[in-house]
Write a protein that holds these residues in place. Structure first.
Motif, mmCIF file in Angstrom:
data_model
loop_
_atom_site.group_PDB
_atom_site.id
_atom_site.type_symbol
_atom_site.label_atom_id
_atom_site.label_comp_id
_atom_site.label_asym_id
_atom_site.label_seq_id
_atom_site.Cartn_x
_atom_site.Cartn_y
_atom_site.Cartn_z
ATOM 1 N N LEU A 84 31.189 75.917 27.971
ATOM 2 C CA LEU A 84 30.963 75.084 26.794
ATOM 3 C C LEU A 84 32.279 74.662 26.150
ATOM 4 O O LEU A 84 32.389 73.554 25.612
ATOM 5 N N GLY A 85 33.274 75.524 26.217
ATOM 6 C CA GLY A 85 34.595 75.156 25.710
ATOM 7 C C GLY A 85 35.188 73.992 26.480
ATOM 8 O O GLY A 85 35.734 73.049 25.899
ATOM 9 N N TRP A 86 35.078 74.034 27.810
ATOM 10 C CA TRP A 86 35.575 72.919 28.617
ATOM 11 C C TRP A 86 34.768 71.655 28.371
ATOM 12 O O TRP A 86 35.316 70.544 28.355
ATOM 13 N N ALA A 87 33.466 71.796 28.165
ATOM 14 C CA ALA A 87 32.636 70.631 27.868
ATOM 15 C C ALA A 87 33.036 70.009 26.532
ATOM 16 O O ALA A 87 33.150 68.777 26.420
ATOM 17 N N ALA A 88 33.249 70.842 25.531
ATOM 18 C CA ALA A 88 33.686 70.334 24.228
ATOM 19 C C ALA A 88 35.055 69.669 24.336
ATOM 20 O O ALA A 88 35.295 68.613 23.744
ATOM 21 N N PHE A 89 35.947 70.257 25.102
ATOM 22 C CA PHE A 89 37.267 69.662 25.296
ATOM 23 C C PHE A 89 37.157 68.290 25.958
ATOM 24 O O PHE A 89 37.792 67.331 25.523
ATOM 25 N N GLY A 90 36.351 68.193 27.017
ATOM 26 C CA GLY A 90 36.182 66.910 27.693
ATOM 27 C C GLY A 90 35.613 65.858 26.757
ATOM 28 O O GLY A 90 36.072 64.714 26.735
ATOM 29 N N GLY A 91 34.634 66.241 25.963
ATOM 30 C CA GLY A 91 34.069 65.307 24.979
ATOM 31 C C GLY A 91 35.077 64.895 23.931
ATOM 32 O O GLY A 91 35.148 63.724 23.539
ATOM 33 N N TRP A 92 35.864 65.844 23.455
ATOM 34 C CA TRP A 92 36.906 65.538 22.465
ATOM 35 C C TRP A 92 37.917 64.548 23.026
ATOM 36 O O TRP A 92 38.276 63.572 22.366
ATOM 37 N N ALA A 93 38.383 64.791 24.242
ATOM 38 C CA ALA A 93 39.412 63.932 24.828
ATOM 39 C C ALA A 93 38.889 62.514 25.063
ATOM 40 O O ALA A 93 39.609 61.540 24.836
ATOM 41 N N VAL A 94 37.653 62.396 25.496
ATOM 42 C CA VAL A 94 37.093 61.071 25.789
ATOM 43 C C VAL A 94 36.872 60.272 24.510
ATOM 44 O O VAL A 94 37.029 59.054 24.508
ATOM 45 N N THR A 95 36.539 60.927 23.426
ATOM 46 C CA THR A 95 36.211 60.208 22.197
ATOM 47 C C THR A 95 37.430 59.846 21.352
ATOM 48 O O THR A 95 37.283 59.163 20.344
ATOM 49 N N ARG A 96 38.607 60.268 21.733
ATOM 50 C CA ARG A 96 39.810 59.920 20.968
ATOM 51 C C ARG A 96 40.098 58.432 21.133
ATOM 52 O O ARG A 96 40.162 57.931 22.243
ATOM 53 N N ARG A 97 40.285 57.749 20.043
ATOM 54 C CA ARG A 97 40.595 56.324 20.067
ATOM 55 C C ARG A 97 42.059 56.066 19.725
ATOM 56 O O ARG A 97 42.456 54.947 19.491
ATOM 57 N N MET A 98 42.832 57.112 19.680
ATOM 58 C CA MET A 98 44.252 56.986 19.359
ATOM 59 C C MET A 98 45.064 57.577 20.498
ATOM 60 O O MET A 98 44.528 58.327 21.314
ATOM 61 N N PRO A 99 46.337 57.274 20.569
ATOM 62 C CA PRO A 99 47.156 57.880 21.628
ATOM 63 C C PRO A 99 47.268 59.387 21.421
ATOM 64 O O PRO A 99 47.396 59.863 20.302
ATOM 65 N N LEU A 100 47.223 60.110 22.509
ATOM 66 C CA LEU A 100 47.241 61.570 22.421
ATOM 67 C C LEU A 100 48.635 62.158 22.632
ATOM 68 O O LEU A 100 48.885 63.290 22.248
ATOM 69 N N PHE A 101 49.531 61.411 23.264
ATOM 70 C CA PHE A 101 50.883 61.904 23.543
ATOM 71 C C PHE A 101 50.847 63.293 24.158
ATOM 72 O O PHE A 101 51.531 64.204 23.729
ATOM 73 N N ALA A 102 50.007 63.460 25.156
ATOM 74 C CA ALA A 102 49.850 64.700 25.924
ATOM 75 C C ALA A 102 49.247 65.842 25.103
ATOM 76 O O ALA A 102 49.269 66.981 25.541
ATOM 77 N N ARG A 103 48.689 65.548 23.938
ATOM 78 C CA ARG A 103 48.007 66.584 23.153
ATOM 79 C C ARG A 103 46.829 67.144 23.949
ATOM 80 O O ARG A 103 46.525 68.336 23.871
ATOM 81 N N ASP A 104 46.160 66.287 24.728
ATOM 82 C CA ASP A 104 45.044 66.739 25.546
ATOM 83 C C ASP A 104 45.487 67.792 26.551
ATOM 84 O O ASP A 104 44.785 68.762 26.796
#
Length: 154
Positions: free
Chosen positions: A62-82
């Motif tokens: 579930l942690g990996w699922a939440a992470f994947g959802g978080w990364a996909v929904t970002r509308r701003m640059p992540l600068f490798a935060r993901d």
């Protein structure tokens, strides 16, 4: 390439390839959690330590699922935060696995050298991934800041 062009490229959100990858991560986490949860729910006579292990595996998925959802929904640059978040998630999963392995080994009064080797290897891989992710993020943030400073000087 001018500093403005480089900044424009740095300010873009995730590429399509990265988004598909993170969707796959989220789907894999959900699928793994669902399958383990289903197995856990249909086997009522499992020992307590097996139930605890299944619970930890479901939480990791579930942690990996939440992470994947978080990364996909970002509308701003992540600068490798993901990548840094994924690195920390990997370290957390390693800690959970290591603690579980240690507890089971202590309860059995038998420390397997092969298990110790696996725990140490996985810990080293998790730490190296986190370190590489943090370095990559630092490089990108420094580059962005330098380019932004160059842009304001002109």
């Amino acid at each position: 390439m001018t500093p403005e062009e480089v900044l424009a490229r740095l300010d873009t959100p995730l590429s399509l390839r990265r988004r598909v990858f993170y969707l796959a991560v989220a789907f894999a986490g959900l699928t793994g959690s669902a399958l383990i949860g289903l197995l856990w729910a249909t086997e009522p006579g499992l020992p307590t330590r097996t139930g605890v292990a299944f619970g930890v595996l479901v939480a990791i998925g579930l942690g990996w699922a939440a992470f994947g959802g978080w990364a996909v929904t970002r509308r701003m640059p992540l600068f490798a935060r993901d990548r840094v978040v994924a690195g920390w998630l990997g370290v957390a999963a390693w800690v959970a696995f290591s603690v579980g392995a240690l507890v089971i080994s202590l309860l059995r009064h038998d420390l397997e050298l092969a298990l110790l080797g696996v725990v140490l290897l996985l810990g080293a891989v998790a730490a190296l991934n986190l370190r590489a992710a943090r370095r990559a993020r630092a490089v990108l943030v420094r580059r962005r800041n330098a380019l932004a400073a160059t842009e304001t000087d002109e």
